[in-house]
Design a protein around this motif. Structure first.
Motif, PDB file in Angstrom:
ATOM      1  N   PHE A   1      -6.106   6.629   7.701  1.00  0.00           N
ATOM      2  CA  PHE A   1      -6.793   7.442   6.692  1.00  0.00           C
ATOM      3  C   PHE A   1      -6.121   7.281   5.325  1.00  0.00           C
ATOM      4  O   PHE A   1      -6.789   7.020   4.317  1.00  0.00           O
ATOM      5  CB  PHE A   1      -6.791   8.913   7.126  1.00  0.00           C
ATOM      6  N   PHE A   2      -4.785   7.401   5.291  1.00  0.00           N
ATOM      7  CA  PHE A   2      -4.078   7.265   4.011  1.00  0.00           C
ATOM      8  C   PHE A   2      -4.241   5.858   3.446  1.00  0.00           C
ATOM      9  O   PHE A   2      -4.327   5.668   2.236  1.00  0.00           O
ATOM     10  CB  PHE A   2      -2.580   7.576   4.180  1.00  0.00           C
ATOM     11  N   PHE A   3      -4.286   4.871   4.344  1.00  0.00           N
ATOM     12  CA  PHE A   3      -4.448   3.487   3.899  1.00  0.00           C
ATOM     13  C   PHE A   3      -5.804   3.310   3.224  1.00  0.00           C
ATOM     14  O   PHE A   3      -5.920   2.728   2.145  1.00  0.00           O
ATOM     15  CB  PHE A   3      -4.307   2.540   5.092  1.00  0.00           C
ATOM     16  N   ARG A   4      -6.844   3.855   3.851  1.00  0.00           N
ATOM     17  CA  ARG A   4      -8.185   3.733   3.283  1.00  0.00           C
ATOM     18  C   ARG A   4      -8.277   4.476   1.960  1.00  0.00           C
ATOM     19  O   ARG A   4      -8.944   4.038   1.026  1.00  0.00           O
ATOM     20  CB  ARG A   4      -9.219   4.273   4.277  1.00  0.00           C
ATOM     21  N   LYS A   5      -7.632   5.613   1.900  1.00  0.00           N
ATOM     22  CA  LYS A   5      -7.660   6.448   0.704  1.00  0.00           C
ATOM     23  C   LYS A   5      -7.019   5.700  -0.475  1.00  0.00           C
ATOM     24  O   LYS A   5      -7.578   5.647  -1.569  1.00  0.00           O
ATOM     25  CB  LYS A   5      -6.886   7.741   1.003  1.00  0.00           C
ATOM     26  N   ALA A   6      -5.849   5.089  -0.230  1.00  0.00           N
ATOM     27  CA  ALA A   6      -5.127   4.412  -1.314  1.00  0.00           C
ATOM     28  C   ALA A   6      -5.701   3.023  -1.565  1.00  0.00           C
ATOM     29  O   ALA A   6      -5.612   2.493  -2.663  1.00  0.00           O
ATOM     30  CB  ALA A   6      -3.648   4.316  -0.967  1.00  0.00           C
ATOM     31  N   GLY A   7      -6.291   2.426  -0.534  1.00  0.00           N
ATOM     32  CA  GLY A   7      -6.787   1.058  -0.650  1.00  0.00           C
ATOM     33  C   GLY A   7      -5.667   0.061  -0.406  1.00  0.00           C
ATOM     34  O   GLY A   7      -4.483   0.389  -0.537  1.00  0.00           O
ATOM     35  N   ALA A   8      -6.080  -1.168  -0.062  1.00  0.00           N
ATOM     36  CA  ALA A   8      -5.078  -2.213   0.141  1.00  0.00           C
ATOM     37  C   ALA A   8      -4.403  -2.503  -1.192  1.00  0.00           C
ATOM     38  O   ALA A   8      -5.058  -2.525  -2.226  1.00  0.00           O
ATOM     39  CB  ALA A   8      -5.745  -3.462   0.696  1.00  0.00           C
ATOM     40  N   ALA A   9      -3.085  -2.705  -1.169  1.00  0.00           N
ATOM     41  CA  ALA A   9      -2.351  -2.897  -2.421  1.00  0.00           C
ATOM     42  C   ALA A   9      -2.611  -4.267  -3.030  1.00  0.00           C
ATOM     43  O   ALA A   9      -2.451  -4.458  -4.226  1.00  0.00           O
ATOM     44  CB  ALA A   9      -0.853  -2.686  -2.189  1.00  0.00           C
ATOM     45  N   GLY A  10      -3.004  -5.235  -2.190  1.00  0.00           N
ATOM     46  CA  GLY A  10      -3.308  -6.561  -2.720  1.00  0.00           C
ATOM     47  C   GLY A  10      -2.062  -7.402  -2.958  1.00  0.00           C
ATOM     48  O   GLY A  10      -0.956  -7.010  -2.580  1.00  0.00           O
ATOM     49  N   PRO A  11      -2.229  -8.564  -3.605  1.00  0.00           N
ATOM     50  CA  PRO A  11      -1.095  -9.476  -3.822  1.00  0.00           C
ATOM     51  C   PRO A  11      -0.034  -8.868  -4.739  1.00  0.00           C
ATOM     52  O   PRO A  11      -0.280  -7.843  -5.381  1.00  0.00           O
ATOM     53  CB  PRO A  11      -1.734 -10.697  -4.506  1.00  0.00           C
ATOM     54  N   ILE A  12       1.126  -9.534  -4.816  1.00  0.00           N
ATOM     55  CA  ILE A  12       2.285  -8.939  -5.497  1.00  0.00           C
ATOM     56  C   ILE A  12       2.099  -8.740  -6.992  1.00  0.00           C
ATOM     57  O   ILE A  12       2.799  -7.947  -7.595  1.00  0.00           O
ATOM     58  CB  ILE A  12       3.567  -9.782  -5.266  1.00  0.00           C
ATOM     59  N   HIS A  13       1.151  -9.463  -7.631  1.00  0.00           N
ATOM     60  CA  HIS A  13       0.996  -9.262  -9.074  1.00  0.00           C
ATOM     61  C   HIS A  13      -0.143  -8.297  -9.379  1.00  0.00           C
ATOM     62  O   HIS A  13      -0.490  -8.086 -10.529  1.00  0.00           O
ATOM     63  CB  HIS A  13       0.772 -10.602  -9.774  1.00  0.00           C
ATOM     64  N   GLU A  14      -0.699  -7.681  -8.329  1.00  0.00           N
ATOM     65  CA  GLU A  14      -1.792  -6.722  -8.519  1.00  0.00           C
ATOM     66  C   GLU A  14      -1.232  -5.349  -8.890  1.00  0.00           C
ATOM     67  O   GLU A  14      -0.166  -4.958  -8.411  1.00  0.00           O
ATOM     68  CB  GLU A  14      -2.590  -6.636  -7.198  1.00  0.00           C
ATOM     69  N   ASP A  15      -1.959  -4.644  -9.764  1.00  0.00           N
ATOM     70  CA  ASP A  15      -1.581  -3.267 -10.120  1.00  0.00           C
ATOM     71  C   ASP A  15      -1.889  -2.366  -8.923  1.00  0.00           C
ATOM     72  O   ASP A  15      -3.026  -2.299  -8.470  1.00  0.00           O
ATOM     73  CB  ASP A  15      -2.403  -2.839 -11.341  1.00  0.00           C
ATOM     74  N   PRO A  16      -0.872  -1.645  -8.376  1.00  0.00           N
ATOM     75  CA  PRO A  16      -1.116  -0.882  -7.144  1.00  0.00           C
ATOM     76  C   PRO A  16      -1.991   0.349  -7.348  1.00  0.00           C
ATOM     77  O   PRO A  16      -2.479   0.915  -6.370  1.00  0.00           O
ATOM     78  CB  PRO A  16       0.295  -0.486  -6.693  1.00  0.00           C
ATOM     79  N   ILE A  17      -2.177   0.790  -8.592  1.00  0.00           N
ATOM     80  CA  ILE A  17      -2.996   1.995  -8.789  1.00  0.00           C
ATOM     81  C   ILE A  17      -4.389   1.655  -9.299  1.00  0.00           C
ATOM     82  O   ILE A  17      -5.383   2.135  -8.758  1.00  0.00           O
ATOM     83  CB  ILE A  17      -2.280   2.969  -9.762  1.00  0.00           C
ATOM     84  N   ALA A  18      -4.464   0.789 -10.328  1.00  0.00           N
ATOM     85  CA  ALA A  18      -5.774   0.402 -10.864  1.00  0.00           C
ATOM     86  C   ALA A  18      -5.953  -1.099 -10.689  1.00  0.00           C
ATOM     87  O   ALA A  18      -5.637  -1.879 -11.585  1.00  0.00           O
ATOM     88  CB  ALA A  18      -5.860   0.781 -12.341  1.00  0.00           C
ATOM     89  N   PRO A  19      -6.416  -1.535  -9.494  1.00  0.00           N
ATOM     90  CA  PRO A  19      -6.490  -2.968  -9.201  1.00  0.00           C
ATOM     91  C   PRO A  19      -7.419  -3.700 -10.177  1.00  0.00           C
ATOM     92  O   PRO A  19      -8.453  -3.169 -10.561  1.00  0.00           O
ATOM     93  CB  PRO A  19      -7.033  -3.024  -7.777  1.00  0.00           C
ATOM     94  N   LYS A  20      -6.982  -4.919 -10.568  1.00  0.00           N
ATOM     95  CA  LYS A  20      -7.780  -5.678 -11.540  1.00  0.00           C
ATOM     96  C   LYS A  20      -8.391  -6.930 -10.926  1.00  0.00           C
ATOM     97  O   LYS A  20      -9.387  -7.447 -11.433  1.00  0.00           O
ATOM     98  CB  LYS A  20      -6.887  -6.077 -12.716  1.00  0.00           C
ATOM     99  N   LEU A  21      -7.808  -7.439  -9.865  1.00  0.00           N
ATOM    100  CA  LEU A  21      -8.301  -8.679  -9.271  1.00  0.00           C
ATOM    101  C   LEU A  21      -9.685  -8.454  -8.666  1.00  0.00           C
ATOM    102  O   LEU A  21      -9.997  -7.347  -8.219  1.00  0.00           O
ATOM    103  CB  LEU A  21      -7.352  -9.156  -8.168  1.00  0.00           C
ATOM    104  N   PRO A  22     -10.518  -9.496  -8.668  1.00  0.00           N
ATOM    105  CA  PRO A  22     -11.830  -9.354  -8.027  1.00  0.00           C
ATOM    106  C   PRO A  22     -11.646  -9.039  -6.553  1.00  0.00           C
ATOM    107  O   PRO A  22     -10.707  -9.524  -5.923  1.00  0.00           O
ATOM    108  CB  PRO A  22     -12.478 -10.727  -8.222  1.00  0.00           C
ATOM    109  N   SER A  23     -12.532  -8.210  -6.002  1.00  0.00           N
ATOM    110  CA  SER A  23     -12.352  -7.816  -4.603  1.00  0.00           C
ATOM    111  C   SER A  23     -13.372  -8.488  -3.699  1.00  0.00           C
ATOM    112  O   SER A  23     -14.445  -8.878  -4.132  1.00  0.00           O
ATOM    113  CB  SER A  23     -12.449  -6.303  -4.472  1.00  0.00           C
TER     114      SER A  23
END
Ligand code: HEC
Length: 488
Positions: free
Chosen positions: A219-241
């Motif tokens: 549940f917490f994982f879905r709520k926060a979303g996958a963090a993505g690669p190491i250069h991705e912003d963990p709060i406001a992701p910018k990479l195409p999904s």
């Protein structure tokens, strides 16, 4: 748009569609599927993300194989080892299922390391993921408790002695140690109460907690979303999904297939050993935990006296607290590992130290010739036990292998012989002790009736030696006589 202008021909929806509509109206299954399959993965699917789902898969495998094992298992010091050897030697595919379960626990530990390693290296615990991380820490602790409680259940030599060492450690806890140890063991000694406590924890309490915390973690994982690669912003992701389905789902599924394939291969080629039944009086046995507890075991060997409290309890507790607090201590949003020397360095240092301690533990065991000889002997004893045929149990103990197929009256007589403690004076199988002579050969001396009469009213020599008249029903007296007469 044109669809609305030209009326569609009346078609009856497919049965499957109708079922889906029916079910969706009652459960919301469509939105659940959408939620779980279309989860956006920023930066796309990756093999680096398969460890979490791999853990979930192995957990389910443990539940299924565990249910099969529980069909036979009896949590009692008298019977646990017999039923496990029954599973291993008699039940079809029993050894295979048990091996999958036993190796599966090692698999879970390995995947846990990879999953945590990936999370630490990628800094995926950052950015409003504190609860995700904490629930993961609790899951890891629960898994380690599962491994510890499951290890005792076969009640063979290594299970018994390793758990004796583990529960001795509990007594080191300041102030409440002795009470805590008694609570864990269900008494001062290890016995049936210890086994039933470990069984209840392993089968009811810990799995229940695991399921609850797995649900929370997902549940917490879905709520926060996958963090993505190491250069991705963990709060406001910018990479195409890219949606979770199909690419990530397929990668996770492929990984699950590899996992179960590997487990099956190992379980088939190297079935998990079961050693001889625990013998608490055995003073030579060298207790050793499973490989993943080896480093901790080695660490404790280096500590003595007052250091055992600092090193054995306080330091690990401090490490655990710092580890659990990682997302609170390390608050920068920087995720690239080379820019985070402290957290990544500390983790790598721990890994190196842990591996080093593990290697040192095996090195110590096999570099000392006396110790190595005992280790090889223990292995050989397990191998020999695995190759020996299954010996069933009767109410009063196990029947010697040679008797298992004999006359039922003789078997009954043997049970009576043990139940009446005849062996306390006449020895096992009537071979004789200092207190009373051997019974081998009484078959030649007396007929069955004479023997029955003698047991019923012992002669003066017997009475003088402390033998009581045998007070049994005629049929039982006959069975006992039949057993005595065939002793040689
Ligand atoms: C307290 C010790 C003690 C116990 C317990 C005991 N016995 Fe005996 N028994 C003796 C002694 C002493 C003798 C006589 C001399 C000898 O054989 O050593 C004897 C003699 C016998 C004999 C006669 C042997 C012969 O060669 O004449 C038989 C048969 C026998 N016991 C059977 C049993 C059975 C069956 C039991 C269990 C129900 C039993 N005993 C329990 C001490 C004991």
């Amino acid at each position: 748009m044109s669809r609305h202008t030209t009326p569609e021909p009346e078609t009856k929806p497919h049965l499957a569609d109708r079922l889906d509509t029916w079910l969706d109206a009652r459960t919301g299954v469509d939105s659940i599927l959408h939620e779980s399959l279309d989860e956006p993965i920023h930066g796309g699917a990756s093999w680096a993300y398969v460890f979490g789902s791999g853990l979930l898969f192995l957990f389910m495998s443990q539940v299924i194989t565990g249910v099969f094992l529980a069909l036979y298992y009896v949590p009692s010091a008298d019977h646990a080892h017999t039923v496990v050897s029954y599973i291993v030697k008699v039940v079809s595919a029993g050894s295979f299922i048990r091996s999958i379960h036993a190796y599966g626990s090692s698999g879970i530990i390995i995947l846990l390391c990879l999953h945590i390693g990936q999370t630490v290296l990628y800094g995926s615990y950052k950015g409003k993921r504190e609860l995700l991380w904490l629930s993961g820490c609790i899951l890891m602790a629960l898994m380690l408790c599962m491994a510890f409680t499951g290890y005792l259940l076969p009640w063979d030599e290594k299970a018994y002695f390793a758990t004796a060492v583990g529960t001795n450690l509990v007594a080191e806890v300041p102030w409440i140690g002795p009470v805590l140890q008694k609570l864990v063991r269900g008494g001062d000694q290890m016995g049936t109460l210890t086994l039933s406590r470990f069984f209840v924890l392993h089968v009811f309490v810990l799995p229940g907690m695991l399921i609850a915390f797995i649900a929370g973690h997902v549940f917490f994982f879905r709520k926060a979303g996958a963090a993505g690669p190491i250069h991705e912003d963990p709060i406001a992701p910018k990479l195409p999904s890219v949606p979770f389905y199909p690419r990530q789902v397929l990668m996770d599924a492929a990984f699950a297939v590899v996992l179960i394939g590997l487990l099956a291969l190992i379980a088939k080629t190297i079935p998990m050993d079961l050693g001889p039944a625990a013998n608490p009086a055995d003073t030579h046995f060298l207790p050793r935990p499973e490989w993943y507890y080896r480093p901790a075991f080695q660490w404790l060997k280096y500590l003595s006296g007052r250091w055992s409290l600092v090193g054995g309890i306080l330091l690990p507790a401090l490490l655990a607290v710092v580890f659990a607090a990682a997302p609170f201590l390390d608050r920068r949003l920087e995720r690239r590992p080379w820019k985070r020397p402290i957290s990544v360095g500390a983790f790598l240092l721990f890994l190196v130290a842990y591996t080093g301690l593990g290697i040192a533990s095996y090195h110590d065991d096999y570099s000392d010739p006396g110790m190595a000889a005992q280790m090889y002997k223990q292995d050989a004893d397990s191998k020999a036990f695995m190759e020996s045929p299954f010996v069933p149990e009767t109410a009063a103990g196990s029947i010697p292998a040679g008797l298992a197929s004999a006359d039922p009256n003789v078997v009954k007589g043997h049970v009576l012989f043990q139940a009446q403690s005849c062996s306390s004076c006449h020895g096992e199988a009537g071979i004789g002790t200092a207190a009373a002579g051997p019974l081998t050969g009484v078959g030649a001396k007396y007929t069955e009736d004479q023997l029955g009469a003698l047991l019923h009213s012992p002669n003066p020599l017997m009475t003088a030696g402390g033998m009581q008249p045998v007070d049994l029903k005629t049929a039982d007296l006959q069975a006992l006589s039949a057993y005595l007469r065939q002793l040689h």
